[in-house]
Scaffold this motif. Structure first.
Motif, PDB file in Angstrom:
ATOM      1  N   MET A   1      47.272  -2.954  88.586  1.00  0.00           N
ATOM      2  CA  MET A   1      47.617  -3.175  87.189  1.00  0.00           C
ATOM      3  C   MET A   1      46.452  -2.717  86.308  1.00  0.00           C
ATOM      4  N   ALA A   2      46.740  -1.923  85.286  1.00  0.00           N
ATOM      5  CA  ALA A   2      45.715  -1.382  84.400  1.00  0.00           C
ATOM      6  C   ALA A   2      45.251  -2.451  83.416  1.00  0.00           C
ATOM      7  N   SER A   3      43.957  -2.415  83.115  1.00  0.00           N
ATOM      8  CA  SER A   3      43.430  -3.356  82.137  1.00  0.00           C
ATOM      9  C   SER A   3      43.758  -2.888  80.729  1.00  0.00           C
ATOM     10  N   PHE A   4      43.544  -3.768  79.760  1.00  0.00           N
ATOM     11  CA  PHE A   4      43.807  -3.435  78.369  1.00  0.00           C
ATOM     12  C   PHE A   4      42.975  -2.229  77.944  1.00  0.00           C
ATOM     13  N   ILE A   5      41.710  -2.197  78.342  1.00  0.00           N
ATOM     14  CA  ILE A   5      40.833  -1.094  77.968  1.00  0.00           C
ATOM     15  C   ILE A   5      41.334   0.217  78.555  1.00  0.00           C
ATOM     16  N   GLU A   6      41.823   0.180  79.772  1.00  0.00           N
ATOM     17  CA  GLU A   6      42.302   1.396  80.429  1.00  0.00           C
ATOM     18  C   GLU A   6      43.561   1.940  79.763  1.00  0.00           C
ATOM     19  N   THR A   7      44.307   1.098  79.087  1.00  0.00           N
ATOM     20  CA  THR A   7      45.539   1.547  78.437  1.00  0.00           C
ATOM     21  C   THR A   7      45.340   1.749  76.939  1.00  0.00           C
ATOM     22  N   GLY A   8      44.114   2.020  76.525  1.00  0.00           N
ATOM     23  CA  GLY A   8      43.770   2.134  75.113  1.00  0.00           C
ATOM     24  C   GLY A   8      44.262   3.376  74.416  1.00  0.00           C
ATOM     25  N   GLY A   9      45.103   4.150  75.031  1.00  0.00           N
ATOM     26  CA  GLY A   9      45.659   5.319  74.366  1.00  0.00           C
ATOM     27  C   GLY A   9      44.710   6.492  74.379  1.00  0.00           C
ATOM     28  N   ALA A  10      44.409   6.995  73.200  1.00  0.00           N
ATOM     29  CA  ALA A  10      43.633   8.222  73.075  1.00  0.00           C
ATOM     30  C   ALA A  10      42.125   8.004  73.191  1.00  0.00           C
ATOM     31  N   TRP A  11      41.689   6.800  73.391  1.00  0.00           N
ATOM     32  CA  TRP A  11      40.252   6.526  73.499  1.00  0.00           C
ATOM     33  C   TRP A  11      39.760   6.885  74.893  1.00  0.00           C
ATOM     34  N   SER A  12      38.695   7.654  74.952  1.00  0.00           N
ATOM     35  CA  SER A  12      38.097   7.979  76.248  1.00  0.00           C
ATOM     36  C   SER A  12      37.083   6.895  76.611  1.00  0.00           C
ATOM     37  N   THR A  13      36.666   6.894  77.848  1.00  0.00           N
ATOM     38  CA  THR A  13      35.654   5.935  78.302  1.00  0.00           C
ATOM     39  C   THR A  13      34.356   6.132  77.514  1.00  0.00           C
ATOM     40  N   MET A  14      33.988   7.388  77.264  1.00  0.00           N
ATOM     41  CA  MET A  14      32.770   7.667  76.511  1.00  0.00           C
ATOM     42  C   MET A  14      32.870   7.110  75.085  1.00  0.00           C
ATOM     43  N   GLU A  15      34.038   7.239  74.476  1.00  0.00           N
ATOM     44  CA  GLU A  15      34.212   6.684  73.131  1.00  0.00           C
ATOM     45  C   GLU A  15      34.101   5.161  73.148  1.00  0.00           C
ATOM     46  N   ASP A  16      34.642   4.529  74.186  1.00  0.00           N
ATOM     47  CA  ASP A  16      34.511   3.078  74.316  1.00  0.00           C
ATOM     48  C   ASP A  16      33.044   2.676  74.426  1.00  0.00           C
ATOM     49  N   VAL A  17      32.295   3.411  75.227  1.00  0.00           N
ATOM     50  CA  VAL A  17      30.864   3.123  75.411  1.00  0.00           C
ATOM     51  C   VAL A  17      30.123   3.293  74.087  1.00  0.00           C
ATOM     52  N   LEU A  18      30.394   4.386  73.378  1.00  0.00           N
ATOM     53  CA  LEU A  18      29.733   4.625  72.095  1.00  0.00           C
ATOM     54  C   LEU A  18      30.066   3.546  71.079  1.00  0.00           C
ATOM     55  N   LEU A  19      31.323   3.117  71.053  1.00  0.00           N
ATOM     56  CA  LEU A  19      31.725   2.049  70.152  1.00  0.00           C
ATOM     57  C   LEU A  19      30.945   0.769  70.455  1.00  0.00           C
ATOM     58  N   CYS A  20      30.824   0.434  71.713  1.00  0.00           N
ATOM     59  CA  CYS A  20      30.075  -0.764  72.110  1.00  0.00           C
ATOM     60  C   CYS A  20      28.597  -0.647  71.739  1.00  0.00           C
ATOM     61  N   GLU A  21      28.018   0.525  71.972  1.00  0.00           N
ATOM     62  CA  GLU A  21      26.612   0.731  71.628  1.00  0.00           C
ATOM     63  C   GLU A  21      26.392   0.612  70.125  1.00  0.00           C
ATOM     64  N   CYS A  22      27.300   1.172  69.355  1.00  0.00           N
ATOM     65  CA  CYS A  22      27.192   1.077  67.894  1.00  0.00           C
ATOM     66  C   CYS A  22      27.304  -0.368  67.435  1.00  0.00           C
ATOM     67  N   TRP A  23      28.230  -1.104  68.024  1.00  0.00           N
ATOM     68  CA  TRP A  23      28.396  -2.511  67.659  1.00  0.00           C
ATOM     69  C   TRP A  23      27.101  -3.277  67.912  1.00  0.00           C
ATOM     70  N   VAL A  24      26.467  -3.027  69.048  1.00  0.00           N
ATOM     71  CA  VAL A  24      25.211  -3.709  69.369  1.00  0.00           C
ATOM     72  C   VAL A  24      24.138  -3.337  68.350  1.00  0.00           C
ATOM     73  N   GLN A  25      24.058  -2.060  67.995  1.00  0.00           N
ATOM     74  CA  GLN A  25      23.032  -1.607  67.056  1.00  0.00           C
ATOM     75  C   GLN A  25      23.226  -2.186  65.665  1.00  0.00           C
ATOM     76  N   ILE A  26      24.456  -2.237  65.172  1.00  0.00           N
ATOM     77  CA  ILE A  26      24.674  -2.728  63.812  1.00  0.00           C
ATOM     78  C   ILE A  26      24.748  -4.243  63.736  1.00  0.00           C
ATOM     79  N   SER A  27      24.924  -4.894  64.856  1.00  0.00           N
ATOM     80  CA  SER A  27      25.034  -6.353  64.818  1.00  0.00           C
ATOM     81  C   SER A  27      23.673  -7.031  64.840  1.00  0.00           C
ATOM     82  N   HIS A  28      22.607  -6.258  64.929  1.00  0.00           N
ATOM     83  CA  HIS A  28      21.268  -6.819  64.894  1.00  0.00           C
ATOM     84  C   HIS A  28      20.525  -6.208  63.711  1.00  0.00           C
TER      85      HIS A  28
END
Length: 87
Positions: A1-28
């Motif tokens: 069974m695919a996880s929610f992240i895996e079924t994210g549509g047009a988002w690539s794994t790299m885009e997910d990683v970049l989004l997470c990194e940006c969130w960490v950077q702007i949240s501090h």
């Protein structure tokens, strides 16, 4: 069974990683050394989202008002004028 992240549509794994990194950077906040909570970040995003909607509308107006001989620069200038008029 695919996880929610895996079924994210047009988002690539790299885009997910970049989004997470940006969130960490702007949240501090480097100025105060404090951590921004979700609420201030969410409120700030709402302001950006509102302006992005205005820009999207200005671009849509340009696309719907095509004039012969216009290039991309002309279209962007026209969208900027409409964006200023919308705001």
């Amino acid at each position: 069974m695919a996880s929610f992240i895996e079924t994210g549509g047009a988002w690539s794994t790299m885009e997910d990683v970049l989004l997470c990194e940006c969130w960490v950077q702007i949240s501090h906040c480097p100025v105060t050394g404090s951590t921004c909570t979700e609420m201030p970040l969410s409120n700030r995003w709402k302001l950006f989202n509102k302006e992005l909607g205005k820009w999207r509308d200005a671009l849509a107006k340009v696309r719907g008002n095509h004039r012969s001989g216009e290039n991309l620069s002309n279209k962007i200038m026209q969208a900027q004028m409409w964006f200023g008029a919308i705001g």
